[in-house]
Design a protein around this motif. Sequence first.
Motif, PDB file in Angstrom:
ATOM      1  N   GLN A 347       0.846  -1.186   0.000  1.00  0.00           N
ATOM      2  CA  GLN A 347       0.000   0.000   0.000  1.00  0.00           C
ATOM      3  C   GLN A 347       0.882   1.237   0.000  1.00  0.00           C
ATOM      4  N   LEU A 348       0.375   2.303  -0.610  1.00  0.00           N
ATOM      5  CA  LEU A 348       1.135   3.541  -0.664  1.00  0.00           C
ATOM      6  C   LEU A 348       1.028   4.300   0.656  1.00  0.00           C
ATOM      7  N   HIS A 349       2.152   4.854   1.089  1.00  0.00           N
ATOM      8  CA  HIS A 349       2.125   5.765   2.232  1.00  0.00           C
ATOM      9  C   HIS A 349       1.277   6.986   1.831  1.00  0.00           C
ATOM     10  N   PRO A 350       0.451   7.522   2.746  1.00  0.00           N
ATOM     11  CA  PRO A 350      -0.408   8.669   2.397  1.00  0.00           C
ATOM     12  C   PRO A 350       0.350   9.830   1.760  1.00  0.00           C
ATOM     13  N   ALA A 351       1.561  10.107   2.286  1.00  0.00           N
ATOM     14  CA  ALA A 351       2.346  11.202   1.710  1.00  0.00           C
ATOM     15  C   ALA A 351       2.779  10.878   0.281  1.00  0.00           C
ATOM     16  N   ALA A 352       3.050   9.593   0.025  1.00  0.00           N
ATOM     17  CA  ALA A 352       3.442   9.185  -1.324  1.00  0.00           C
ATOM     18  C   ALA A 352       2.273   9.335  -2.296  1.00  0.00           C
ATOM     19  N   LEU A 353       1.091   8.968  -1.838  1.00  0.00           N
ATOM     20  CA  LEU A 353      -0.092   9.111  -2.687  1.00  0.00           C
ATOM     21  C   LEU A 353      -0.348  10.580  -3.012  1.00  0.00           C
ATOM     22  N   GLN A 354      -0.171  11.450  -2.023  1.00  0.00           N
ATOM     23  CA  GLN A 354      -0.360  12.876  -2.259  1.00  0.00           C
ATOM     24  C   GLN A 354       0.655  13.395  -3.262  1.00  0.00           C
ATOM     25  N   TYR A 355       1.879  12.893  -3.146  1.00  0.00           N
ATOM     26  CA  TYR A 355       2.943  13.285  -4.073  1.00  0.00           C
ATOM     27  C   TYR A 355       2.574  12.894  -5.512  1.00  0.00           C
ATOM     28  N   LEU A 356       2.075  11.655  -5.700  1.00  0.00           N
ATOM     29  CA  LEU A 356       1.697  11.203  -7.028  1.00  0.00           C
ATOM     30  C   LEU A 356       0.539  12.022  -7.590  1.00  0.00           C
ATOM     31  N   CYS A 357      -0.401  12.382  -6.730  1.00  0.00           N
ATOM     32  CA  CYS A 357      -1.557  13.152  -7.188  1.00  0.00           C
ATOM     33  C   CYS A 357      -1.154  14.543  -7.677  1.00  0.00           C
ATOM     34  N   ASN A 358      -0.003  15.037  -7.209  1.00  0.00           N
ATOM     35  CA  ASN A 358       0.448  16.379  -7.582  1.00  0.00           C
ATOM     36  C   ASN A 358       1.433  16.378  -8.758  1.00  0.00           C
ATOM     37  N   LEU A 359       1.867  15.185  -9.195  1.00  0.00           N
ATOM     38  CA  LEU A 359       2.815  15.113 -10.303  1.00  0.00           C
ATOM     39  C   LEU A 359       2.140  15.488 -11.630  1.00  0.00           C
ATOM     40  N   PRO A 360       2.868  16.057 -12.575  1.00  0.00           N
ATOM     41  CA  PRO A 360       2.276  16.366 -13.886  1.00  0.00           C
ATOM     42  C   PRO A 360       1.872  15.125 -14.668  1.00  0.00           C
ATOM     43  N   LEU A 361       2.625  14.006 -14.511  1.00  0.00           N
ATOM     44  CA  LEU A 361       2.306  12.722 -15.137  1.00  0.00           C
ATOM     45  C   LEU A 361       1.996  12.879 -16.628  1.00  0.00           C
ATOM     46  N   GLN A 362       2.958  13.440 -17.359  1.00  0.00           N
ATOM     47  CA  GLN A 362       2.795  13.614 -18.804  1.00  0.00           C
ATOM     48  C   GLN A 362       2.677  12.272 -19.526  1.00  0.00           C
ATOM     49  N   ASN A 382       8.012  -8.095  -0.459  1.00  0.00           N
ATOM     50  CA  ASN A 382       6.964  -8.226   0.556  1.00  0.00           C
ATOM     51  C   ASN A 382       6.855  -7.025   1.491  1.00  0.00           C
ATOM     52  N   ALA A 383       7.245  -5.831   1.023  1.00  0.00           N
ATOM     53  CA  ALA A 383       7.048  -4.624   1.831  1.00  0.00           C
ATOM     54  C   ALA A 383       5.563  -4.306   1.897  1.00  0.00           C
ATOM     55  N   ALA A 384       5.052  -4.011   3.090  1.00  0.00           N
ATOM     56  CA  ALA A 384       3.623  -3.752   3.255  1.00  0.00           C
ATOM     57  C   ALA A 384       3.257  -2.331   2.865  1.00  0.00           C
ATOM     58  N   VAL A 385       4.175  -1.381   3.124  1.00  0.00           N
ATOM     59  CA  VAL A 385       3.930   0.026   2.819  1.00  0.00           C
ATOM     60  C   VAL A 385       5.109   0.555   2.012  1.00  0.00           C
ATOM     61  N   ILE A 386       4.810   1.249   0.913  1.00  0.00           N
ATOM     62  CA  ILE A 386       5.882   1.781   0.073  1.00  0.00           C
ATOM     63  C   ILE A 386       5.740   3.295  -0.015  1.00  0.00           C
ATOM     64  N   ASP A 387       6.860   3.938  -0.308  1.00  0.00           N
ATOM     65  CA  ASP A 387       6.913   5.396  -0.342  1.00  0.00           C
ATOM     66  C   ASP A 387       7.664   5.828  -1.596  1.00  0.00           C
ATOM     67  N   VAL A 388       7.053   6.639  -2.421  1.00  0.00           N
ATOM     68  CA  VAL A 388       7.700   7.067  -3.658  1.00  0.00           C
ATOM     69  C   VAL A 388       8.346   8.437  -3.531  1.00  0.00           C
ATOM     70  N   GLU A 389       8.325   9.019  -2.328  1.00  0.00           N
ATOM     71  CA  GLU A 389       8.939  10.336  -2.165  1.00  0.00           C
ATOM     72  C   GLU A 389      10.441  10.277  -2.398  1.00  0.00           C
ATOM     73  N   ARG A 390      11.045   9.109  -2.205  1.00  0.00           N
ATOM     74  CA  ARG A 390      12.486   8.962  -2.452  1.00  0.00           C
ATOM     75  C   ARG A 390      12.794   9.205  -3.924  1.00  0.00           C
ATOM     76  N   ASP A 391      11.869   8.864  -4.801  1.00  0.00           N
ATOM     77  CA  ASP A 391      12.073   9.129  -6.228  1.00  0.00           C
ATOM     78  C   ASP A 391      12.135  10.636  -6.484  1.00  0.00           C
ATOM     79  N   GLU A 392      11.329  11.410  -5.756  1.00  0.00           N
ATOM     80  CA  GLU A 392      11.361  12.867  -5.899  1.00  0.00           C
ATOM     81  C   GLU A 392      12.727  13.396  -5.483  1.00  0.00           C
ATOM     82  N   ASN A 393      13.283  12.886  -4.389  1.00  0.00           N
ATOM     83  CA  ASN A 393      14.601  13.330  -3.943  1.00  0.00           C
ATOM     84  C   ASN A 393      15.672  12.960  -4.959  1.00  0.00           C
TER      85      ASN A 393
END
Length: 482
Positions: A347-362, A382-393
């Motif tokens: 599942q996505l971490h809430p902050a990660a989901l917010q980050y994706l929702c704000n991306l331009p996603l061309q 088998n990670a239960a929670v993932i975070d994509v904010e590291r990709d932003e960094n």
Amino acid sequence: MTTPSAHILVIDDEPDLCTLYELTLLREGYRVLTANDLAQAHSQLQQHQFDVVICDMRLPDGSGIELLQQLRTQGRSERCIVITAYGSAENAVESLKAGAFDYLSKPVDLKEFRTTVAAAVRMQNGQQASTMPLKPATDLPNTLEKMAGHSPAIQVVKERIRKVAPSMAPILIHGESGTGKELVARAIHANSHRRNGPWVAVNCSAIPENLLEAEFFGVKKGAFTGAAQDRQGFFQTAHGGTLFLDEIGDLPVAMQAKLLRAIQERRVRPLGSSQEEIVDVRIISASHKDLGLMVQTGDFRQDLYYRLNVIDIQMPALRERREDIPVLCKTLLERIAQEAGASVIPQLHPAALQYLCNLPLQGNVRELENLLHRAVALAGENAAVIDVERDENETSGNERTGHAGAMADSHASQALADSDDLPSDLQAYLDALERQILIRALDESRFNRTLAAQKLGISLRQIRYRMDRLQIPIPANSVDSA
């Protein structure tokens, strides 16, 4: 299989043709009435309910289009087949837009005539058997149930699919790359009366120009050096089903002319053959290019454009339906976990989901899926929670976390620095870079996948999944080849 009780009205002002059609249908077991003009046809329609109406386009007191429009206005359920003049694409398009089930060109081929009528009868009986809407074929992938999202924009697309799927009318799907145009085409096929027939998807931009005719229309043995046996083309393979032509705007103009004739006449001539073959296919095409503009510049044939664009569906960009991103992420993560054989759906971490929702996603849904693929891989098995904010960094050059993340970013940055231009296809660029890294690690470990996985900081299951996704072959004499 014919339905003997089906009731058919034939309307044609030529007595000989009217008799020919009547006798052909009577031999198939149908009940048939005839009319020689619109006045007689209206009289028959007032007295009887028909399953199918077969009408010539030109009649002494009007046109078949007028009859189609009147039937639609009256809310009648008859399936209408229009007979048009030879090669008259404009009339065919006009009739389909007016609500015709299908059309036939003069001179009418009786085998094609019987096939078309049988399809119309089957479709009519399927609707009369129940007042419920046509149920999607749930055993086929990517039907309406697979189209994630509840936004107004995607609901418009789903409703249009439900309306146009039962028709034989050609459909042109517009939309940016990565929006899911093939998903729409599959849903149309799965909700049509052809859902049990073949589904053939063709990427027109991926076929070399010198092979286009052979791939589309087939080859007869001995047609050229190397043609050791007969081979069917896309049209023959899709007979009785749906042919999806993706990136139709990339076809050369010369091939566009041949495609137009095949669509209009419903016949193809394989290379090396002296005879044409009848083909029964429904055409769905798609393009991310503006075909209307290409017509103006001379890069796309106007007659083919109007032949394909009988019904259009506009697939919205992801930025136009951002409210669908949460449900899309959930659906994509479930699929990614299933394909990777993971025991836990992350599942996505809430902050990660917010980050994706704000991306331009061309890159639309395809770009979103790629970001989730990366997030799952970096999070580990088998990670239960993932975070994509590291990709932003990583992409912004800020402080990075983890040795593996820093190494991956360093290689990607160097590869980009070696190129003068930004990649035009981010997904293909990243896949090629990932494939190169995997092949290097496998070469250094003599294709010992366990050792290669350890070098890259991923699990054996993950490297197997990546090798399969990127189609990296395994040498027969490799270590750990099980």
